[in-house]
Design an enzyme around this catalytic site. Structure first.
Site, PDB file in Angstrom:
ATOM      1  N   GLY A 196      35.208  61.222  18.425  1.00 54.70           N
ATOM      2  CA  GLY A 196      35.151  61.893  19.960  1.00 54.70           C
ATOM      3  C   GLY A 196      33.471  60.696  20.380  1.00 54.70           C
ATOM      4  N   GLU A 248      43.926  59.921  14.358  1.00 53.97           N
ATOM      5  CA  GLU A 248      44.169  60.492  14.103  1.00 53.97           C
ATOM      6  C   GLU A 248      46.017  61.048  14.250  1.00 53.97           C
ATOM      7  OE1 GLU A 248      41.211  60.761  17.186  1.00 53.97           O
ATOM      8  OE2 GLU A 248      41.996  59.437  16.793  1.00 53.97           O
ATOM      9  N   ASP A 284      42.446  61.906  21.053  1.00 43.21           N
ATOM     10  CA  ASP A 284      42.629  62.944  22.222  1.00 43.21           C
ATOM     11  C   ASP A 284      41.296  62.289  22.872  1.00 43.21           C
ATOM     12  OD1 ASP A 284      40.591  63.326  20.445  1.00 43.21           O
ATOM     13  OD2 ASP A 284      40.056  65.500  21.382  1.00 43.21           O
ATOM     14  N   GLY A 293      34.237  63.905  15.919  1.00 40.20           N
ATOM     15  CA  GLY A 293      34.156  64.903  16.496  1.00 40.20           C
ATOM     16  C   GLY A 293      33.716  65.794  14.995  1.00 40.20           C
TER      17      GLY A 293
END
Length: 386
Positions: free
Chosen positions: A149, A172, A180, A96
């Protein structure tokens, strides 16, 4: 379509719906460089993430372009298959656009009217949830880099086809964040504590590793993907079994071995511990070169991220799919309001000195009350509810 047929260019007049869709797709992609390309093949849709120079990194405009299309197809009796792939030769989707999120948060703090840091995660997770509950066949060709993402767009879906060029990771914790986009669900359900290992260390699964780990459902050589796509869009009877059968027909007779195969028992024993500190203690007792390497890797990660991620994966293993995204959205907003995510972006993405100064700097200094706060409901009834 929102306008009279009389207002369409002469090029499109007299075409049936299928031909019109194909012409529109060709015309738009030829004149305006859309970041989401859609090719229509009757009841099949081929979607291409079209930011090759940015390794197809996902931004808010792409989410807002893809989501309504997928929502429409989900409720349409005229669609039975969606294929998602990335443009270029390097990546499916490298993650992302986190720098835009950080800029938006800082602008909002300075008094500007910015909500992108809230909107991106909220809308991305709504898209991820739709992918995970999509009632048509959904195939991702995860050729090249798949991170963050990109995992949300693919691993939440039914079919994920890896190749020898696949590099899949959720790194991350090195960025002062957490894995996530549904990682709380799909990582926590991998066998032998492998998901906890991947979440904490950010280990890169190369090629067939993604298949062996369970994050890809199939393995096909990259050179065969064009033929596979052609075969899929020409299918007459589309259902879960028939799609699976077509993809399997392209798998090589011998799939490369799992690079972690000799370490799976060590991962199972160490990464099933009840805390990050206990994981480190277990690695210390192991004493092997592999264990020492994992200790060194964990020592570079944000201590706060490690503790949040450990709880996230632990709790995610017991949560239903929709509630996963409520929890993850809370975590994003708490990380944005704290220090380490901003420092990680500085060290890894901006200055690129790869020398983040985490605060707190050690696991011992991370207070449990702070971790509890990360997981608590957001104020003003602003939780994401699905």
């Amino acid at each position: 379509m929102g306008s009279s047929v009389r207002n369409l260019p002469a090029l499109f007049r007299g075409l049936n719906a299928k031909d019109l869709c194909q012409k529109m797709s060709f015309s738009m992609s030829s004149t305006v460089r859309s970041e989401i390309l859609v090719d229509c093949h009757g009841s099949k849709k081929v979607v291409t993430l079209n930011r090759p120079k940015a390794l197809n990194a996902l931004n808010l405009s792409m989410v807002r372009e893809f989501y309504p299309k997928l929502q429409e197809w989900n409720s349409s009796s005229d669609v039975d298959l969606v294929i998602l792939k990335g443009s270029g030769e390097k990546a499916f989707c490298a993650g992302g656009d986190v720098l835009a999120v950080v800029r938006s948060f800082k602008d909002a703090e300075s008094g500007k009217d910015c909500t992108m840091h809230k909107d991106f995660f909220r809308e991305e997770y709504i898209l991820n949830h739709l992918i995970g509950t999509f009632n048509k066949q959904y195939v991702c060709l995860i050729d090249g880099i798949v991170m963050g993402g990109g995992c949300g767009l693919s691993v939440n879906g039914r079919f994920r086809v890896a190749t020898e060029k696949t590099m899949l990771a959720m790194p991350e914790t090195a960025l002062g964040l957490f894995p996530d986009v549904g990682g709380s669900y799909f990582l926590s359900r991998l066998k032998g504590n492998l998901g906890m290992y991947l979440a904490l260390t950010g280990y890169r699964l190369l090629g067939a590793d993604a298949f062996h780990a369970g994050l890809a459902t199939h393995f096909v050589e990259s050179a065969q993907l064009a033929k596979l796509e052609k075969e899929l869009v020409s299918m007459k009877d589309v259902n879960e079994n028939s799609v699976d059968e077509v993809i399997r027909s392209f798998e090589p007779k011998k799939i490369p071995e799992f690079s972690l195969s000799k370490n799976l028992s060590q991962i199972r024993d160490a990464f099933g511990a009840r805390s990050v500190e206990d994981i480190l203690s277990s690695l210390d007792k192991d004493g092997s070169e592999w264990a020492k390497k994992q200790t060194a890797i964990l020592g570079k990660m944000s201590p706060t991220s490690l503790k949040v991620t450990h709880r996230q994966i632990t709790e995610g293993s017991k949560m239903n799919y929709a509630k996963i995204f409520t929890m993850e959205y809370r975590l994003t907003q708490r990380f944005l309001a704290d220090k380490d995510f901003h420092e990680g972006c500085r060290a890894i993405l901006i200055d690129k000195d790869r020398n983040p100064k985490w605060n707190p700097a050690t696991l011992a200094d991370v207070k449990e009350s702070v971790i509890d706060h990360y997981f608590s409901p957001l104020p003003n009834n602003s939780d994401l509810k699905l």
